[in-house]
Motif scaffolding. Structure first.
Motif, PDB file in Angstrom:
ATOM      1  N   TYR A   1      10.962  10.361  42.031  1.00  0.00           N
ATOM      2  CA  TYR A   1       9.721  10.161  41.291  1.00  0.00           C
ATOM      3  C   TYR A   1       9.202   8.747  41.548  1.00  0.00           C
ATOM      4  CZ  TYR A   1      10.274  14.434  38.538  1.00  0.00           C
ATOM      5  OH  TYR A   1      10.368  15.745  38.137  1.00  0.00           O
TER       6      TYR A   1
ATOM      7  N   GLN B   1       6.841   5.890  39.662  1.00  0.00           N
ATOM      8  CA  GLN B   1       6.242   5.555  38.376  1.00  0.00           C
ATOM      9  C   GLN B   1       5.473   4.249  38.493  1.00  0.00           C
ATOM     10  OE1 GLN B   1       8.898   4.874  35.044  1.00  0.00           O
ATOM     11  NE2 GLN B   1       7.337   5.495  33.578  1.00  0.00           N
TER      12      GLN B   1
ATOM     13  N   GLN C   1       2.296   4.268  33.600  1.00  0.00           N
ATOM     14  CA  GLN C   1       2.102   5.702  33.845  1.00  0.00           C
ATOM     15  C   GLN C   1       3.417   6.457  33.699  1.00  0.00           C
ATOM     16  OE1 GLN C   1      -1.010   7.035  34.471  1.00  0.00           O
ATOM     17  NE2 GLN C   1      -1.669   4.943  34.015  1.00  0.00           N
ATOM     18  N   GLY C   2       3.305   7.775  33.643  1.00  0.00           N
ATOM     19  CA  GLY C   2       4.498   8.599  33.655  1.00  0.00           C
ATOM     20  C   GLY C   2       4.987   8.807  35.081  1.00  0.00           C
ATOM     21  N   PRO C   3       6.230   9.206  35.246  1.00  0.00           N
ATOM     22  CA  PRO C   3       6.752   9.460  36.596  1.00  0.00           C
ATOM     23  C   PRO C   3       6.001  10.598  37.286  1.00  0.00           C
ATOM     24  CG  PRO C   3       8.526   9.288  34.984  1.00  0.00           C
ATOM     25  CD  PRO C   3       7.254   9.371  34.204  1.00  0.00           C
ATOM     26  N   GLN C   4       5.717  10.394  38.556  1.00  0.00           N
ATOM     27  CA  GLN C   4       5.050  11.407  39.372  1.00  0.00           C
ATOM     28  C   GLN C   4       6.047  11.960  40.385  1.00  0.00           C
ATOM     29  OE1 GLN C   4       1.689  12.406  38.960  1.00  0.00           O
ATOM     30  NE2 GLN C   4       1.955  11.200  37.085  1.00  0.00           N
ATOM     31  N   PHE C   5       6.122  13.272  40.467  1.00  0.00           N
ATOM     32  CA  PHE C   5       7.085  13.944  41.329  1.00  0.00           C
ATOM     33  C   PHE C   5       6.732  13.744  42.799  1.00  0.00           C
ATOM     34  CE2 PHE C   5      10.201  17.047  42.417  1.00  0.00           C
ATOM     35  CZ  PHE C   5       9.657  17.864  43.392  1.00  0.00           C
TER      36      PHE C   5
ATOM     37  N   LEU D   1       7.921   1.678  40.395  1.00  0.00           N
ATOM     38  CA  LEU D   1       9.337   1.931  40.141  1.00  0.00           C
ATOM     39  C   LEU D   1       9.654   3.306  40.723  1.00  0.00           C
ATOM     40  CD1 LEU D   1      11.969   1.025  38.599  1.00  0.00           C
ATOM     41  CD2 LEU D   1      11.109   2.367  36.663  1.00  0.00           C
TER      42      LEU D   1
ATOM     43  N   LEU E   1      12.207   6.302  40.991  1.00  0.00           N
ATOM     44  CA  LEU E   1      13.304   6.856  40.218  1.00  0.00           C
ATOM     45  C   LEU E   1      13.922   8.039  40.930  1.00  0.00           C
ATOM     46  CD1 LEU E   1      11.455   6.764  36.809  1.00  0.00           C
ATOM     47  CD2 LEU E   1      13.474   5.411  37.348  1.00  0.00           C
TER      48      LEU E   1
ATOM     49  N   PHE F   1      18.753  10.390  35.206  1.00  0.00           N
ATOM     50  CA  PHE F   1      18.029   9.419  36.019  1.00  0.00           C
ATOM     51  C   PHE F   1      18.877   8.204  36.332  1.00  0.00           C
ATOM     52  CE2 PHE F   1      13.596  10.531  36.524  1.00  0.00           C
ATOM     53  CZ  PHE F   1      13.423  11.551  35.607  1.00  0.00           C
ATOM     54  N   GLY F   2      18.595   7.620  37.492  1.00  0.00           N
ATOM     55  CA  GLY F   2      19.112   6.306  37.802  1.00  0.00           C
ATOM     56  C   GLY F   2      18.212   5.252  37.173  1.00  0.00           C
ATOM     57  N   SER F   3      18.594   3.999  37.320  1.00  0.00           N
ATOM     58  CA  SER F   3      17.827   2.901  36.729  1.00  0.00           C
ATOM     59  C   SER F   3      16.601   2.538  37.540  1.00  0.00           C
ATOM     60  CB  SER F   3      18.717   1.669  36.571  1.00  0.00           C
ATOM     61  OG  SER F   3      19.764   1.935  35.660  1.00  0.00           O
ATOM     62  N   GLY F   4      16.500   3.097  38.732  1.00  0.00           N
ATOM     63  CA  GLY F   4      15.302   2.905  39.533  1.00  0.00           C
ATOM     64  C   GLY F   4      15.369   1.726  40.488  1.00  0.00           C
TER      65      GLY F   4
ATOM     66  N   ARG G   1      12.714  -1.113  41.890  1.00  0.00           N
ATOM     67  CA  ARG G   1      11.378  -1.699  41.716  1.00  0.00           C
ATOM     68  C   ARG G   1      10.913  -2.198  43.064  1.00  0.00           C
ATOM     69  NH1 ARG G   1       7.580  -1.220  38.118  1.00  0.00           N
ATOM     70  NH2 ARG G   1       9.098  -1.503  36.437  1.00  0.00           N
TER      71      ARG G   1
END
Lengths: 112, 111
Positions: free
Chosen positions: B35, B37, B41-45, B88, B90, B102-105, B107
């Motif tokens: 994803y 993000q 905003q929300g996460p985008q697939f 970010l 994810l 989820f992982g921590s992402g 950046r």
């Protein structure tokens, strides 16, 4: 779009109060989930509710699902400062139960 | 039990460069999703991998590609980076019918 939409966008409450967030979606689902995200870090899974369930509890969390209205709500009771975060609902895709669409989230601030 | 591990944590790249992000799924999970993000905003697939194949793809250009290895770990590659790719990223692993872990992402900042 299948994407869920949370309401309100932002919510500020006093510690000890209850917080309610709502999610609406557009097409049929198999599952709906709620996630929490602290300060732009990874999302934490809170609860999953299946389309044949109407209510689910986990600790101080209560989730309801109304498939006829295509909506869900997340209630956090007796809020704490540590609950301050963004909360997202995620709905799965009709043809892929393992793919989820997220809304833009509700930013919750709990004031000590 | 280790959760989802992503590397690196932070990354700064220049426009036009290429980047590779890595993800190790939670033990026992066979599906990896990526994803993006953007701030606020929300996460985008982006896409999802299962059995080393891309099973589903979101509305992202071909500059975004991925790979899943036999041990279920995954990579996300982005070519010809644009400023708008700053976000970010994810990684989430899962089993069918259950929630994501989820992982921590990572950046990513493109300058």
């Amino acid at each position: 779009s299948q994407q869920g939409e949370e309401d309100p966008q932002a919510l500020s409450i006093q510690e000890g109060e209850n917080a309610t967030m709502n999610c609406s979606y557009k097409t049929s689902i198999n599952n709906l989930q709620w996630y929490r995200q602290n300060s732009g870090r990874g999302l934490v899974h809170l609860i999953l509710i299946r389309s044949n369930e109407r209510e689910k509890h986990s600790g101080r969390l209560r989730v309801t699902l109304d498939t006829s209205k295509k909506s869900s709500s997340l209630l956090i009771t007796a809020s704490r400062a540590a609950d301050t975060a963004s909360y997202f609902c995620a709905t799965d895709a009709p043809v892929n139960r393992n793919q989820f669409y997220f809304g833009t989230g509700t930013s919750l601030t709990v004031i000590p | 039990d280790a959760g989802v591990t992503q590397s690196p944590t932070h990354l700064i790249k220049t426009r036009g460069q290429q980047v590779t992000l890595r993800c190790s799924p939670k033990s026992g999970h066979d599906t990896v999703s990526w994803y993006q993000q953007a701030l606020g905003q929300g996460p985008q697939f982006i896409f999802q991998y299962y059995e080393e194949e891309e099973r589903q793809r979101g509305n992202f250009p071909d500059r975004f590609s991925g790979h899943q290895f036999p041990n279920y770990s995954s990579e996300l590659n982005v070519n010809a980076l644009l400023l708008g790719d700053s976000a970010l990223y994810l990684c989430a692993s899962s089993l069918v019918g259950y929630g994501y872990t989820f992982g921590s992402g990572t950046r990513l900042t493109v300058v």
